[in-house]
Design a protein around this motif. Structure first.
Motif, PDB file in Angstrom:
ATOM      1  N   VAL A 182     -24.586  26.729   6.353  1.00  0.00           N
ATOM      2  CA  VAL A 182     -25.544  26.785   7.326  1.00  0.00           C
ATOM      3  C   VAL A 182     -26.493  25.679   6.884  1.00  0.00           C
ATOM      4  O   VAL A 182     -27.232  25.828   5.836  1.00  0.00           O
ATOM      5  N   LYS A 187     -23.824  30.110   2.076  1.00  0.00           N
ATOM      6  CA  LYS A 187     -24.132  31.576   1.789  1.00  0.00           C
ATOM      7  C   LYS A 187     -22.827  32.219   1.318  1.00  0.00           C
ATOM      8  O   LYS A 187     -21.786  32.174   2.001  1.00  0.00           O
ATOM      9  N   GLU A 208     -24.000  35.790  13.509  1.00  0.00           N
ATOM     10  CA  GLU A 208     -25.458  35.810  12.834  1.00  0.00           C
ATOM     11  C   GLU A 208     -25.883  34.344  12.845  1.00  0.00           C
ATOM     12  O   GLU A 208     -27.018  34.178  13.306  1.00  0.00           O
ATOM     13  N   TYR A 209     -25.267  33.464  12.305  1.00  0.00           N
ATOM     14  CA  TYR A 209     -25.834  32.194  11.654  1.00  0.00           C
ATOM     15  C   TYR A 209     -25.444  30.992  12.549  1.00  0.00           C
ATOM     16  O   TYR A 209     -26.417  30.056  13.010  1.00  0.00           O
TER      17      TYR A 209
END
Length: 225
Positions: A182, A187, A208-209
């Motif tokens: 991201v 990550k 989520e991202y």
């Protein structure tokens, strides 16, 4: 007298002057050694000569007809016609052209006249790639994130078959490591023993991202309509 017994030595047929009988036959027929007006030596059978099926060594096909359309110097799209460069297998004239980008191509007169060839093709692709990049940076980016790249398909050489899921072997045991990138930063999500657990973790991470950026782009495009 049979046709195969006819002596054609010294006779001229179109651009061919018969020099002597050839020692071998072609197509099971008497063959003659001929000199073309251009100076080349060629071979022709009796029937080819008598029926006008062979008129030269082949140089006639390469000659430009006196009434042929001359495209030399003409500008067509990004192409400038340099010179005639022979004919294709169908007998159509071929022309050597230089594109504005510096590349050269060979194409037929018909293709040029109908506007089917307006450039070398390579520079058009480069322009399309450049336009796509500009569109990606200008219209498809949210907070520094190029949204279309978030849903880019997995590479064909992926071992796991799923984006962001990497197969690892540690101490003889197979593991699946999950990561997500991201805004240029990778990550670490986790390491799993089962592939389906790793895939689920990756999908959860995408929601989520990635989902906030995807939704933001859709909202912006909706407002712009």
């Amino acid at each position: 007298m049979k046709r195969n017994d006819v002596d054609l030595t010294g006779r001229t047929f179109y651009d061919l002057n018969v020099k002597c009988r050839h020692t071998e036959k072609l197509y099971n027929e008497t063959t003659w050694v001929c000199e073309c007006v251009c100076g080349n030596i060629t071979y022709a059978t009796t029937s080819q000569l008598l029926h006008g099926k062979k008129k030269s060594c082949g140089c006639r096909r390469k000659k430009t007809p006196p009434n042929a359309l001359d495209l030399t110097g003409k500008k067509i799209g990004k192409l400038t016609v340099i010179k005639r460069s022979g004919t294709n297998k169908n007998g159509s004239a071929l022309w050597l052209c230089q594109c504005e980008c510096g590349n050269t191509i060979e194409t037929s007169a018909t293709t040029l006249r109908r506007g089917k060839a307006m450039s070398c093709g390579k520079c058009i692709k480069n322009d399309q790639i450049k336009h796509a990049r500009e569109d990606l940076m200008t219209n498809k980016t949210i907070d520094g994130v190029q949204v279309p790249l978030l849903t880019k398909k997995v590479r064909s050489d992926s071992v796991s078959g799923h984006k962001g899921v990497h197969r690892r072997v540690r101490n003889g045991k197979e593991k699946f490591e999950v990561t997500i990138t991201v805004k240029g930063k990778r990550k670490y999500i986790g390491t799993y023993s089962k592939l389906y657990d790793a895939i689920k973790a990756r999908k959860d991470a995408e929601k989520e991202y990635f989902e906030p950026y995807i939704k933001a782009l859709k909202e912006r495009e909706k407002e712009q309509k």
